[in-house]
Design a protein around this motif. Structure first.
Motif, PDB file in Angstrom:
ATOM      1  N   MET A  90     -14.323  83.029 -40.973  1.00 26.14           N
ATOM      2  CA  MET A  90     -14.836  81.981 -40.117  1.00 26.14           C
ATOM      3  C   MET A  90     -16.350  81.916 -40.270  1.00 26.14           C
ATOM      4  N   SER A  91     -16.860  80.768 -40.098  1.00 22.64           N
ATOM      5  CA  SER A  91     -18.299  80.617 -40.241  1.00 22.64           C
ATOM      6  C   SER A  91     -18.993  80.928 -38.921  1.00 22.64           C
ATOM      7  N   SER A  92     -20.248  81.342 -39.010  1.00 25.56           N
ATOM      8  CA  SER A  92     -20.986  81.719 -37.811  1.00 25.56           C
ATOM      9  C   SER A  92     -21.414  80.514 -36.978  1.00 25.56           C
ATOM     10  N   ASP A  93     -21.316  79.296 -37.552  1.00 23.95           N
ATOM     11  CA  ASP A  93     -21.700  78.116 -36.781  1.00 23.95           C
ATOM     12  C   ASP A  93     -20.546  77.587 -35.938  1.00 23.95           C
ATOM     13  N   ASN A  94     -19.379  78.170 -36.023  1.00 23.86           N
ATOM     14  CA  ASN A  94     -18.230  77.772 -35.214  1.00 23.86           C
ATOM     15  C   ASN A  94     -18.355  78.437 -33.841  1.00 23.86           C
ATOM     16  N   PRO A  95     -18.559  77.667 -32.759  1.00 22.21           N
ATOM     17  CA  PRO A  95     -18.751  78.283 -31.448  1.00 22.21           C
ATOM     18  C   PRO A  95     -17.502  78.972 -30.912  1.00 22.21           C
ATOM     19  N   PHE A  96     -16.326  78.636 -31.436  1.00 23.58           N
ATOM     20  CA  PHE A  96     -15.088  79.247 -30.946  1.00 23.58           C
ATOM     21  C   PHE A  96     -14.582  80.346 -31.871  1.00 23.58           C
ATOM     22  N   GLY A  97     -15.323  80.672 -32.893  1.00 26.54           N
ATOM     23  CA  GLY A  97     -14.908  81.707 -33.837  1.00 26.54           C
ATOM     24  C   GLY A  97     -15.104  83.099 -33.269  1.00 26.54           C
ATOM     25  N   ILE A  98     -14.265  84.013 -33.675  1.00 27.73           N
ATOM     26  CA  ILE A  98     -14.360  85.402 -33.241  1.00 27.73           C
ATOM     27  C   ILE A  98     -14.815  86.226 -34.431  1.00 27.73           C
ATOM     28  N   GLN A  99     -15.846  86.996 -34.237  1.00 26.32           N
ATOM     29  CA  GLN A  99     -16.340  87.852 -35.315  1.00 26.32           C
ATOM     30  C   GLN A  99     -15.754  89.247 -35.109  1.00 26.32           C
ATOM     31  N   ILE A 100     -14.708  89.532 -35.852  1.00 29.51           N
ATOM     32  CA  ILE A 100     -13.972  90.786 -35.691  1.00 29.51           C
ATOM     33  C   ILE A 100     -14.850  91.988 -36.021  1.00 29.51           C
ATOM     34  N   GLU A 101     -15.695  91.882 -37.009  1.00 34.31           N
ATOM     35  CA  GLU A 101     -16.558  93.016 -37.364  1.00 34.31           C
ATOM     36  C   GLU A 101     -17.458  93.411 -36.196  1.00 34.31           C
ATOM     37  N   ALA A 102     -17.936  92.432 -35.436  1.00 31.69           N
ATOM     38  CA  ALA A 102     -18.786  92.741 -34.284  1.00 31.69           C
ATOM     39  C   ALA A 102     -17.994  93.482 -33.204  1.00 31.69           C
ATOM     40  N   LEU A 103     -16.713  93.141 -33.061  1.00 30.05           N
ATOM     41  CA  LEU A 103     -15.879  93.821 -32.066  1.00 30.05           C
ATOM     42  C   LEU A 103     -15.638  95.279 -32.452  1.00 30.05           C
ATOM     43  N   ARG A 104     -15.402  95.517 -33.714  1.00 31.41           N
ATOM     44  CA  ARG A 104     -15.121  96.876 -34.179  1.00 31.41           C
ATOM     45  C   ARG A 104     -16.343  97.775 -34.061  1.00 31.41           C
ATOM     46  N   LYS A 105     -17.521  97.211 -34.158  1.00 32.48           N
ATOM     47  CA  LYS A 105     -18.739  98.008 -34.145  1.00 32.48           C
ATOM     48  C   LYS A 105     -19.303  98.202 -32.744  1.00 32.48           C
ATOM     49  N   SER A 106     -18.648  97.628 -31.736  1.00 29.06           N
ATOM     50  CA  SER A 106     -19.198  97.750 -30.388  1.00 29.06           C
ATOM     51  C   SER A 106     -19.137  99.206 -29.932  1.00 29.06           C
ATOM     52  N   LEU A 107     -20.161  99.605 -29.216  1.00 29.53           N
ATOM     53  CA  LEU A 107     -20.236 100.980 -28.725  1.00 29.53           C
ATOM     54  C   LEU A 107     -19.327 101.152 -27.512  1.00 29.53           C
ATOM     55  N   LYS A 108     -18.678 102.264 -27.466  1.00 27.47           N
ATOM     56  CA  LYS A 108     -17.814 102.576 -26.328  1.00 27.47           C
ATOM     57  C   LYS A 108     -18.666 103.185 -25.228  1.00 27.47           C
ATOM     58  N   GLN A 109     -18.318 102.864 -23.987  1.00 32.44           N
ATOM     59  CA  GLN A 109     -19.052 103.414 -22.854  1.00 32.44           C
ATOM     60  C   GLN A 109     -18.750 104.900 -22.738  1.00 32.44           C
ATOM     61  N   GLU A 110     -19.794 105.684 -22.541  1.00 35.37           N
ATOM     62  CA  GLU A 110     -19.614 107.126 -22.396  1.00 35.37           C
ATOM     63  C   GLU A 110     -19.070 107.439 -21.002  1.00 35.37           C
ATOM     64  N   THR A 111     -18.392 108.563 -20.886  1.00 40.86           N
ATOM     65  CA  THR A 111     -17.865 108.962 -19.583  1.00 40.86           C
ATOM     66  C   THR A 111     -18.998 109.515 -18.714  1.00 40.86           C
ATOM     67  N   THR A 112     -18.824 109.431 -17.428  1.00 37.16           N
ATOM     68  CA  THR A 112     -19.836 109.907 -16.481  1.00 37.16           C
ATOM     69  C   THR A 112     -19.744 111.423 -16.368  1.00 37.16           C
ATOM     70  N   PRO A 113     -20.881 112.115 -16.437  1.00 35.68           N
ATOM     71  CA  PRO A 113     -20.859 113.584 -16.314  1.00 35.68           C
ATOM     72  C   PRO A 113     -20.348 114.017 -14.939  1.00 35.68           C
ATOM     73  N   PRO A 114     -19.676 115.165 -14.865  1.00 34.41           N
ATOM     74  CA  PRO A 114     -19.119 115.641 -13.592  1.00 34.41           C
ATOM     75  C   PRO A 114     -20.173 115.794 -12.488  1.00 34.41           C
ATOM     76  N   GLU A 115     -21.411 116.184 -12.851  1.00 34.56           N
ATOM     77  CA  GLU A 115     -22.455 116.361 -11.834  1.00 34.56           C
ATOM     78  C   GLU A 115     -22.741 115.038 -11.131  1.00 34.56           C
ATOM     79  N   VAL A 116     -22.757 113.954 -11.902  1.00 30.08           N
ATOM     80  CA  VAL A 116     -23.039 112.636 -11.331  1.00 30.08           C
ATOM     81  C   VAL A 116     -21.878 112.210 -10.427  1.00 30.08           C
ATOM     82  N   VAL A 117     -20.646 112.466 -10.877  1.00 35.13           N
ATOM     83  CA  VAL A 117     -19.467 112.115 -10.081  1.00 35.13           C
ATOM     84  C   VAL A 117     -19.474 112.890  -8.760  1.00 35.13           C
TER      85      VAL A 117
END
Length: 95
Positions: free
Chosen positions: A1-28
């Motif tokens: 898909m081209s990047s100028d398509n407003p409804f296109g999904i960029q799968i590579e960007a989804l795969r590279k997204s950072l996962k949220q880290e878990t909260t340390p027990p001290e904070v909890v």
């Protein structure tokens, strides 16, 4: 898909997204303390602390006692606290 398509999904960007880290027990634990829960395994009494505003106690009772209070409250169409207050009144009258 081209990047100028407003409804296109960029799968590579989804795969590279950072996962949220878990909260340390001290904070909890610190957040739990702020909300009235005691720490796990400390010297303090377990369960929830009494409410500073109302002084409400969060009692732990045996399962059969809990079921009996709940059944009686449903039968009479009242809140469980009313049964506990009545029991306390009877106890004070006998003491």
């Amino acid at each position: 898909m081209s990047s100028d398509n407003p409804f296109g999904i960029q799968i590579e960007a989804l795969r590279k997204s950072l996962k949220q880290e878990t909260t340390p027990p001290e904070v909890v634990d610190e957040i739990g303390d702020r909300h009235g829960f005691s720490d796990r395994g400390g010297l303090r009494r377990g369960g929830r602390a009494p409410s500073p505003r109302t002084g409400q106690v969060h009692a732990k009772v045996l399962p059969e006692v809990s079921r009996g209070i709940a059944t009686e409250a449903r039968r009479r169409g009242i809140q469980q606290r009313v049964i506990i207050e009545e029991a306390w009144t009877l106890y004070n009258a006998q003491s």
